[in-house]
Write an enzyme that holds these catalytic residues in place. Structure first.
Site, PDB file in Angstrom:
ATOM      1  N   ASP A  26       0.812  -1.224   0.000  1.00 16.00           N
ATOM      2  CA  ASP A  26       0.000   0.000   0.000  1.00 16.00           C
ATOM      3  C   ASP A  26       0.844   1.271   0.000  1.00 16.00           C
ATOM      4  OD1 ASP A  26      -2.254  -1.745   0.340  1.00 16.00           O
ATOM      5  OD2 ASP A  26      -1.745  -1.852   2.458  1.00 16.00           O
ATOM      6  N   LYS A  50       1.933   2.410  -5.205  1.00 15.33           N
ATOM      7  CA  LYS A  50       2.632   1.993  -6.426  1.00 15.33           C
ATOM      8  C   LYS A  50       1.880   2.441  -7.686  1.00 15.33           C
ATOM      9  CE  LYS A  50       2.772  -2.294  -4.713  1.00 15.33           C
ATOM     10  NZ  LYS A  50       2.664  -2.242  -3.241  1.00 15.33           N
ATOM     11  N   HIS A  55      -5.047  -2.068  -5.959  1.00 12.36           N
ATOM     12  CA  HIS A  55      -4.610  -0.743  -6.387  1.00 12.36           C
ATOM     13  C   HIS A  55      -5.811   0.050  -6.865  1.00 12.36           C
ATOM     14  CE1 HIS A  55      -2.485  -4.024  -8.544  1.00 12.36           C
ATOM     15  NE2 HIS A  55      -3.406  -3.797  -9.440  1.00 12.36           N
TER      16      HIS A  55
HETATM   17  P1  IMP Z   1      -2.674 -13.092   2.314  1.00 13.54           P
HETATM   18  O1  IMP Z   1      -1.766 -12.528   1.275  1.00 13.54           O
HETATM   19  O2  IMP Z   1      -4.130 -12.899   1.985  1.00 13.54           O
HETATM   20  O3  IMP Z   1      -2.356 -14.512   2.674  1.00 13.54           O
HETATM   21  O4  IMP Z   1      -2.456 -12.234   3.670  1.00 13.54           O
HETATM   22  C1  IMP Z   1      -1.216 -12.287   4.388  1.00 13.54           C
HETATM   23  C2  IMP Z   1      -0.856 -10.925   4.956  1.00 13.54           C
HETATM   24  O5  IMP Z   1      -0.493 -10.040   3.900  1.00 13.54           O
HETATM   25  C3  IMP Z   1      -1.999 -10.204   5.690  1.00 13.54           C
HETATM   26  O6  IMP Z   1      -1.446  -9.469   6.761  1.00 13.54           O
HETATM   27  C4  IMP Z   1      -2.562  -9.246   4.650  1.00 13.54           C
HETATM   28  O7  IMP Z   1      -3.219  -8.142   5.229  1.00 13.54           O
HETATM   29  C5  IMP Z   1      -1.278  -8.854   3.949  1.00 13.54           C
HETATM   30  N1  IMP Z   1      -1.512  -8.424   2.561  1.00 13.54           N
HETATM   31  C6  IMP Z   1      -1.777  -9.202   1.494  1.00 13.54           C
HETATM   32  N2  IMP Z   1      -1.895  -8.451   0.390  1.00 13.54           N
HETATM   33  C7  IMP Z   1      -1.669  -7.182   0.755  1.00 13.54           C
HETATM   34  C8  IMP Z   1      -1.607  -5.921   0.044  1.00 13.54           C
HETATM   35  O8  IMP Z   1      -1.750  -5.857  -1.181  1.00 13.54           O
HETATM   36  N3  IMP Z   1      -1.340  -4.829   0.787  1.00 13.54           N
HETATM   37  C9  IMP Z   1      -1.115  -4.877   2.126  1.00 13.54           C
HETATM   38  N4  IMP Z   1      -1.152  -6.011   2.825  1.00 13.54           N
HETATM   39  C10 IMP Z   1      -1.425  -7.150   2.152  1.00 13.54           C
END
Ligand code: IMP
Length: 429
Positions: free
Chosen positions: A14, A17, A42
């Site tokens: 976040d 980008k 995004h």
């Molecule tokens: P997952 O990718 O859904 O397995 O989540 C794993 C961790 O990555 C969690 O803490 C999510 O909040 C974080 N996360 C996954 N994608 C993003 C993103 O695009 N931005 C910020 N945090 C993310």
């Protein structure tokens, strides 16, 4: 000048980008996503309308850019078709310029179910996943039982693979909820139906990228999430399940790691994190609330409020080092306008050595040590020339450069495309 350029977040995702893609878009011919899935988010403004993409690269809204989903991306076809529809409504037909790798692994409905059921049943150890099946899909990829795009076009083996998967997943799902079993025939029909719809987009990303290089075209590798969420180098286990660092490009696209010409890292002027996990500089006071409100810090994928804190130069310089960052783009500096003091974490107090902390990313018991800089009243918002920045904001930027060992080449000074100071253009003149 044509270049292969990598753009990735240096924090927990976040970092903004999408806006940087915007700034570079006129000189980019192709963009590749190489990891993650529809867990990314995004937000794009196209003709004044807000669209959020999770899976398609941000570059998709630029009609001159060909977009690829590489082999390292895990693809939910439901999410993909929904985004293709949105793109159709807001941008136009993208069929001629979106290519999905035949080698990409698919997120199946059972991955999503188990991701959510498992997370819900955890008590003290929640990761805070987006619940989109990302982790389980990558587990299958490493476990050599994924269904890849190419498998969709061989109905016989597809059925066998789905049956094998359901043997495992229906067993696991039953453990949490016996009413959520998957039916093989329904699943097979859905896959075959989606296979037909996907056909116009399926291609060979390795050879496409190779051809673009031969033609001297500039290619952007769009990272999703952020370096600190990399499952190997990030704040394990509070990470995502892919290599969101520079190193993810080679296996996630099919490209030699030595080919990247420029590594551009994006960092906010402060820090945010969504989901669980350690965050040494987190602010649980009124300054944290001020930053969250002023920076509109709400997760684009899940709508969860983002945790906010001071910039952590210990972690940032580690990200700079691990990702061979040539230049930093510092975003949202205007959010700090009006604060009396601005802090940057420069070290930790901890029973562990700094080397141990960075090797293991064990950040639970560290106490941040800060330097305190004068804040600034004069607005940075909308400034496009470095010399027009007030002295205190300029000192803040200089300090970030010194602490992180990389130049700040772009400074984003507001939400609009034109709110940016470009000190060194990563794609040359
Ligand atoms: P997952 O990718 O859904 O397995 O989540 C794993 C961790 O990555 C969690 O803490 C999510 O909040 C974080 N996360 C996954 N994608 C993003 C993103 O695009 N931005 C910020 N945090 C993310």
């Amino acid at each position: 000048m044509s270049k292969l350029i990598s753009l990735l977040g240096l924090q927990w995702g976040d970092e903004g980008k999408g806006k940087v893609v915007d700034l570079l878009s006129k000189d980019i011919h192709a963009a590749v996503r190489y990891q993650g899935g529809h867990n990314a988010g995004h937000t794009l403004i196209v003709d004044g309308k807000k669209i959020v993409f999770h899976l398609l690269p941000s570059s998709i809204c630029h009609k001159n850019i060909k977009c690829f989903l590489g082999r390292g991306v895990v693809i939910s076809l439901d999410a993909l078709f929904s985004e293709i529809n949105d793109a159709y409504k807001f941008i136009g037909d993208i069929e001629a310029r979106l290519i999905v790798s035949k080698a990409a692994c698919l997120i199946q409905p059972y991955h999503i179910k188990i991701d959510q059921l498992r997370e819900r049943s955890r008590s003290g150890t929640k990761i805070g996943t987006t619940g989109r099946g990302i982790g389980p899909a990558y587990e299958d990829r490493v476990g050599r039982r994924s269904i890849r795009v190419v498998d969709l076009y061989n109905p016989k083996t597809l059925k066998v693979k789905l049956e094998e998967a359901l043997e495992i997943y229906n067993f696991l799902i039953k453990r949490y909820d016996k009413n959520q079993q998957e039916d093989i025939n329904e699943l097979l029909d859905k896959n075959l139906e989606q296979a037909e719809k996907l056909k116009p987009f399926v291609g060979n990303v390795i050879s496409e990228v190779k051809n673009l290089q031969k033609k001297n075209k500039s290619i952007l590798f769009e990272g999703a999430q952020g370096a600190l969420l990399d499952y190997s180098l990030g704040t394990y286990p509070f990470v995502t399940s892919s290599n969101s660092s520079l190193g993810g490009i080679a296996p996630g696209v099919g490209l030699s790691a030595t080919k990247i010409d420029y590594s551009l890292g994006i960092s906010k002027a402060y820090a945010t994190r969504v989901g669980e996990g350690p965050f040494p500089t987190e602010l649980k006071d009124e300054i944290g609330t001020y930053i969250a409100e002023k920076g509109f810090e709400v997760g684009a994928t899940t709508g969860r409020p983002r945790r906010c804190g001071w910039l952590d130069a210990v972690l940032l310089s580690q990200s700079v080092y691990l990702n061979g960052i040539n230049g930093i783009c510092l975003t949202k500096i205007d959010v700090l306008d009006g604060l009396e003091k601005v802090k940057i974490c420069v070290d930790y107090t901890s029973p562990l050595s700094k080397e141990d902390i960075l090797e293991t990313m064990s950040l639970d018991d560290v106490k941040p040590e800060y330097i305190e800089l004068e804040g600034w009243d004069q607005l940075t918002e909308g400034i496009t020339n470095f010399n027009d920045l007030n002295k205190k904001a300029a000192v803040f930027i200089q300090t970030v450069e010194e602490l992180c060992g990389a130049p700040v080449v772009i400074i984003s000074t507001g939400p609009r495309r034109e709110d940016a100071i470009i000190r060194e253009y990563p794609l040359g003149k």
